[in-house]
Design an enzyme around this catalytic site. Structure first.
Site, mmCIF file in Angstrom:
data_model
loop_
_atom_site.group_PDB
_atom_site.id
_atom_site.type_symbol
_atom_site.label_atom_id
_atom_site.label_comp_id
_atom_site.label_asym_id
_atom_site.label_seq_id
_atom_site.Cartn_x
_atom_site.Cartn_y
_atom_site.Cartn_z
ATOM 1 N N THR A 50 1.523 -4.600 4.135
ATOM 2 C CA THR A 50 1.379 -4.932 5.693
ATOM 3 C C THR A 50 0.800 -6.411 5.794
ATOM 4 O O THR A 50 0.608 -6.621 7.208
ATOM 5 C CB THR A 50 0.644 -4.153 6.269
ATOM 6 N N ASP A 51 0.386 -6.783 5.273
ATOM 7 C CA ASP A 51 -0.471 -7.883 5.190
ATOM 8 C C ASP A 51 0.632 -8.910 5.923
ATOM 9 O O ASP A 51 0.021 -9.797 6.145
ATOM 10 C CB ASP A 51 -1.156 -8.334 3.875
ATOM 11 N N SER B 11 1.881 -7.276 -0.372
ATOM 12 C CA SER B 11 2.634 -8.518 0.482
ATOM 13 C C SER B 11 1.949 -10.434 0.488
ATOM 14 O O SER B 11 2.641 -11.359 1.187
ATOM 15 C CB SER B 11 2.723 -7.758 1.120
ATOM 16 N N THR C 75 1.025 -1.276 -0.219
ATOM 17 C CA THR C 75 -0.141 -0.056 -0.119
ATOM 18 C C THR C 75 0.899 1.783 0.303
ATOM 19 O O THR C 75 0.773 2.226 -0.404
ATOM 20 C CB THR C 75 -1.039 -0.150 0.997
HETATM 21 N N1 ASP Z 1 -3.054 -5.488 0.440
HETATM 22 C C1 ASP Z 1 -2.061 -4.600 1.062
HETATM 23 C C2 ASP Z 1 -0.659 -5.981 0.830
HETATM 24 O O1 ASP Z 1 -0.148 -6.231 1.865
HETATM 25 C C3 ASP Z 1 -1.759 -4.049 2.578
HETATM 26 C C4 ASP Z 1 -1.169 -3.172 2.447
HETATM 27 O O2 ASP Z 1 0.728 -3.486 1.927
HETATM 28 O O3 ASP Z 1 -1.647 -2.810 3.387
HETATM 29 O O4 ASP Z 1 0.556 -5.648 0.116
#
Ligand code: ASP
Length: 328
Positions: free
Chosen positions: A89-90, A57, A11
């Protein structure tokens, strides 16, 4: 000496859109990310940018992360005083723990990301990147292994969890709290995490090592668990509470534990599985009697990371049990 920045998507870099325009996708590279951070230039510390891959991720693998650790190691050997990685973050709580288990240097390895993408009001990526860079450059953060810096908090990789699907305060360490904060631009470490044993070497047999994680649920049936465990080399069970499963699963888990390591963890999100408090069929004491390995305070996701790393590195049952006794 500067900080090495590695970008992996997520993100924090999602300023582009799919052709239909309805979904955000990664577009920003390290130069774009750093240009958007007020104050970074004033740090007086060069950032050496390595754009690795822009992936959600969810698509990251053990191999991606171990390759990244190799590249980061090269950067440190070439003089970097610390490392920052931006990613989604995932899966960050898992990648951070994997890094922590293998990172061989005193230089800080800091992971960060964002919950609000750069096209939204109040994106958190620039502040997170700045705090991460400060921490990576801080002598106070040396020797602490992999850290997650987010929302001006510093978390030890061993304890951090993603606890909310959208909040910018999503990263928390329910068992310990953050180990430090970034305050007025200074990295304050309040308490140092216990660092365990020597870092693990890169394992040989990742591709051939399959480790499943199964969360036990109300009225669980035996066949589902048997199917999950089929053709796996190791299994992590996220049990109820302090490490319980329905009594009807106990025989199956005992049989599985004869042919592969089965690690018992708690699905609750914090706290430890117990060892000898309950004695019913399917309780923690019963399951250990049947050969399950106690995962201690390791949450199910981190237990799966450790188990796969160990098995891919050729660890036998004794070594797996010893590692969980140490890390759990
Ligand atoms: N879908 C994103 C990821 O993990 C979510 C994020 O970055 O917060 O790539």
């Amino acid at each position: 000496m500067g900080v090495a920045l590695f970008t992996l998507g997520g993100t924090i870099s999602m300023a582009g859109h799919t052709p239909g325009g309805e979904g955000a996708v990664s577009r920003l590279n390290g130069a774009d990310l750093t240009a958007a951070v007020p104050g970074l230039a004033r740090l007086g510390m060069p950032l050496d940018i390595h754009d690795i891959e822009a992936v959600p991720s969810a698509n990251l693998t053990f191999a991606h992360i171990l390759d990244l650790v190799d590249s980061a190691s090269q950067a440190v050997k070439a003089g970097a005083c610390g490392v920052v990685v931006t990613q989604g973050t995932d899966t960050l709580e898992e990648t951070a723990f994997l890094v922590d288990l293998v990172w061989p240097h005193a230089e800080p390895f800091v992971l960060t990301g964002a919950m609000r993408n750069p096209t939204l009001a109040g994106p958190d990526g620039p502040a997170n990147l700045l705090a991460a860079a400060r921490t990576a450059a801080s002598p106070a953060a040396r020797g602490l292994g992999a850290l997650v810096v987010f929302n001006d908090e510093i978390h030890a990789a061993r304890w951090v969890r993603k606890t909310h699907s959208t909040s910018t305060a999503t990263f928390a360490s329910p068992n310990t709290g953050p180990i430090g904060h970034v305050i007025e631009g200074h990295t304050r470490i309040l308490t140092a995490p216990v660092r365990l044993r020597a870092p693990y070497p890169r394992p040989e047999a990742l591709d051939n090592t399959r480790v499943a994680l199964h969360t036990v649920t109300l009225d669980e049936d035996v066949d589902t668990v048997a199917a999950v465990a089929d053709a796996r080399h190791g299994l992590v069970i996220a049990g109820f509470g302090v490490g319980h499963v329905p009594g009807r699963l106990a025989d199956l888990l005992g049989t599985l534990a004869e042919r592969m390591p089965v690690v018992l963890t708690s699905r609750t999100g914090s706290g430890s599985v117990l060892r000898h408090t309950y004695g019913a069929i399917g309780s923690e004491a019963d399951l250990q009697r049947r050969g399950l390995i106690n995962g201690g305070l390791l949450d199910p996701y981190k237990a799966r990371i450790l188990l796969r790393l160990l098995l891919a590195g050729g660890a036998d049952r004794e070594a797996v049990t010893a590692a969980f006794a140490e890390h759990g």
